[in-house]
Scaffold this motif. Sequence first.
Motif, PDB file in Angstrom:
ATOM      1  N   VAL A  55       3.213   6.543  -2.968  1.00  0.00           N
ATOM      2  CA  VAL A  55       4.663   6.652  -2.788  1.00  0.00           C
ATOM      3  C   VAL A  55       4.930   7.932  -2.009  1.00  0.00           C
ATOM      4  O   VAL A  55       4.349   8.980  -2.307  1.00  0.00           O
ATOM      5  CB  VAL A  55       5.405   6.718  -4.139  1.00  0.00           C
ATOM      6  CG1 VAL A  55       6.908   6.904  -3.920  1.00  0.00           C
ATOM      7  CG2 VAL A  55       5.134   5.464  -4.965  1.00  0.00           C
ATOM      8  N   VAL A  56       5.789   7.835  -1.013  1.00  0.00           N
ATOM      9  CA  VAL A  56       6.242   9.007  -0.269  1.00  0.00           C
ATOM     10  C   VAL A  56       7.752   9.107  -0.452  1.00  0.00           C
ATOM     11  O   VAL A  56       8.499   8.226  -0.020  1.00  0.00           O
ATOM     12  CB  VAL A  56       5.900   8.913   1.228  1.00  0.00           C
ATOM     13  CG1 VAL A  56       6.429  10.149   1.971  1.00  0.00           C
ATOM     14  CG2 VAL A  56       4.400   8.778   1.432  1.00  0.00           C
ATOM     15  N   MET A  57       8.186  10.151  -1.127  1.00  0.00           N
ATOM     16  CA  MET A  57       9.612  10.428  -1.269  1.00  0.00           C
ATOM     17  C   MET A  57      10.087  11.234  -0.061  1.00  0.00           C
ATOM     18  O   MET A  57       9.358  12.100   0.438  1.00  0.00           O
ATOM     19  CB  MET A  57       9.892  11.238  -2.535  1.00  0.00           C
ATOM     20  CG  MET A  57       9.394  10.631  -3.821  1.00  0.00           C
ATOM     21  SD  MET A  57      10.339   9.163  -4.289  1.00  0.00           S
ATOM     22  CE  MET A  57       9.854   9.028  -6.021  1.00  0.00           C
TER      23      MET A  57
ATOM     24  N   ASP B   1       0.801  -1.218   0.000  1.00  0.00           N
ATOM     25  CA  ASP B   1       0.000   0.000   0.000  1.00  0.00           C
ATOM     26  C   ASP B   1       0.840   1.276   0.000  1.00  0.00           C
ATOM     27  O   ASP B   1       0.385   2.308  -0.503  1.00  0.00           O
ATOM     28  CB  ASP B   1      -0.919   0.018   1.226  1.00  0.00           C
ATOM     29  CG  ASP B   1      -1.879  -1.146   1.225  1.00  0.00           C
ATOM     30  OD1 ASP B   1      -2.918  -1.063   0.547  1.00  0.00           O
ATOM     31  OD2 ASP B   1      -1.576  -2.161   1.890  1.00  0.00           O
ATOM     32  N   VAL B   2       2.033   1.208   0.587  1.00  0.00           N
ATOM     33  CA  VAL B   2       2.848   2.404   0.729  1.00  0.00           C
ATOM     34  C   VAL B   2       4.316   2.054   0.500  1.00  0.00           C
ATOM     35  O   VAL B   2       4.831   1.090   1.070  1.00  0.00           O
ATOM     36  CB  VAL B   2       2.717   3.026   2.140  1.00  0.00           C
ATOM     37  CG1 VAL B   2       3.478   4.358   2.198  1.00  0.00           C
ATOM     38  CG2 VAL B   2       1.271   3.211   2.539  1.00  0.00           C
ATOM     39  N   LEU B   3       4.968   2.859  -0.334  1.00  0.00           N
ATOM     40  CA  LEU B   3       6.417   2.794  -0.469  1.00  0.00           C
ATOM     41  C   LEU B   3       6.984   4.123  -0.009  1.00  0.00           C
ATOM     42  O   LEU B   3       6.632   5.180  -0.559  1.00  0.00           O
ATOM     43  CB  LEU B   3       6.827   2.531  -1.922  1.00  0.00           C
ATOM     44  CG  LEU B   3       8.323   2.742  -2.232  1.00  0.00           C
ATOM     45  CD1 LEU B   3       9.204   1.781  -1.431  1.00  0.00           C
ATOM     46  CD2 LEU B   3       8.582   2.598  -3.729  1.00  0.00           C
ATOM     47  N   VAL B   4       7.836   4.087   1.004  1.00  0.00           N
ATOM     48  CA  VAL B   4       8.524   5.292   1.465  1.00  0.00           C
ATOM     49  C   VAL B   4       9.972   5.209   1.004  1.00  0.00           C
ATOM     50  O   VAL B   4      10.746   4.375   1.488  1.00  0.00           O
ATOM     51  CB  VAL B   4       8.462   5.443   2.995  1.00  0.00           C
ATOM     52  CG1 VAL B   4       9.159   6.741   3.424  1.00  0.00           C
ATOM     53  CG2 VAL B   4       7.021   5.432   3.484  1.00  0.00           C
ATOM     54  N   ASN B   5      10.331   6.064   0.057  1.00  0.00           N
ATOM     55  CA  ASN B   5      11.702   6.093  -0.464  1.00  0.00           C
ATOM     56  C   ASN B   5      12.548   7.015   0.415  1.00  0.00           C
ATOM     57  O   ASN B   5      12.664   8.219   0.163  1.00  0.00           O
ATOM     58  CB  ASN B   5      11.703   6.584  -1.920  1.00  0.00           C
ATOM     59  CG  ASN B   5      11.342   5.488  -2.893  1.00  0.00           C
ATOM     60  OD1 ASN B   5      11.894   4.395  -2.847  1.00  0.00           O
ATOM     61  ND2 ASN B   5      10.406   5.778  -3.774  1.00  0.00           N
TER      62      ASN B   5
ATOM     63  N   ALA C 218       0.182   9.100   3.736  1.00  0.00           N
ATOM     64  CA  ALA C 218      -0.237   7.761   3.327  1.00  0.00           C
ATOM     65  C   ALA C 218      -1.678   7.448   3.707  1.00  0.00           C
ATOM     66  O   ALA C 218      -2.241   6.461   3.242  1.00  0.00           O
ATOM     67  CB  ALA C 218       0.683   6.718   3.953  1.00  0.00           C
ATOM     68  N   SER C 219      -2.271   8.292   4.532  1.00  0.00           N
ATOM     69  CA  SER C 219      -3.595   8.004   5.081  1.00  0.00           C
ATOM     70  C   SER C 219      -4.704   8.546   4.203  1.00  0.00           C
ATOM     71  O   SER C 219      -4.481   9.336   3.277  1.00  0.00           O
ATOM     72  CB  SER C 219      -3.718   8.612   6.475  1.00  0.00           C
ATOM     73  OG  SER C 219      -3.854  10.026   6.389  1.00  0.00           O
ATOM     74  N   GLY C 220      -5.932   8.144   4.536  1.00  0.00           N
ATOM     75  CA  GLY C 220      -7.096   8.648   3.830  1.00  0.00           C
ATOM     76  C   GLY C 220      -7.309  10.136   4.007  1.00  0.00           C
ATOM     77  O   GLY C 220      -8.014  10.764   3.209  1.00  0.00           O
TER      78      GLY C 220
END
Length: 292
Positions: free
Chosen positions: A130-132, A79-83, A221-223
């Motif tokens: 995605v969160v960079m 659900d979430v990729l944090v780079n 990442a949340s709603g």
Amino acid sequence: MELDGRVAVVTGGTRGVGAGIARAFLAAGADVVVCARRPPDAPVGSAGRTARFLPVDLRDPAAAEDLFARVAHRHGRLDVLVNNAGGTPHRLLRDGGPARHARVLELNLTAPLTASLAAHDLLHASRGCVVMVGSVSGTRPSPGTAAYAAAKAGLESLARTMAVEWAPEVRVNTIVPGMVRTELSHLHYGDEHGVAAVGRTVPLGRIAEPDEIGDAAVFLASGRAAYISGASLLVHGGGERPAYLGAAAADRDAAAADRGAAADRDATAGAVEAPPGAPAGTPTGTTDHEEG
């Protein structure tokens, strides 16, 4: 909790800012996988839960593909990729040479792109994000970390384009942290007195803690951030006070003039004019300490 049932991968999540992000996702209820080239000294945990560690060198596209295949096999979704993985030594441009600077660019820009491409299909299926993790270094001159700053600036640009190309299924945003207290803070700022002195240059009076960067990542990442994509979220305590303000004399002169005017007003307010014909110094009333 807010991210119950979600699966998040945090690259470089074994220490520092990455570990803070992983802890925040664990506390929000997500199942968390942290990856790095080396295992953590101790498991990354929060709220009685522990992140799973997988070793990987994200500069290798085949290794990145294998990482997300393992995540899919174990968890069935992403659900979430944090780079977050990245970093640099302090090195002036003339001291590094092209190959060394290229490695910094590879770690901080190419590797996040590689990871994002490898994770795309899983994120598309889950309508994930995605969160960079960028840096204020990418927003201003950064002597000694030029390649790193260029990579972080490029990362923001990459995120904005990904947000357009991958919409509406995948949201992409960037966190832009300022200074953060980590296990390596002493290498940059010295002892606790040095850390405190650096913190006083920030408008909020201190540098950030890793979990505060994590809270920002959880929000994106949340709603609650469902309509936020292609954005850059500054998490820097108000930024950096411009150096010219410390050097300019105008503010100091104006402040001194204000203090002088205030002193004159106070002196005037405390004086009581003697009636006509009274000798100088004749009391015409009482002050507080004379009453009674």
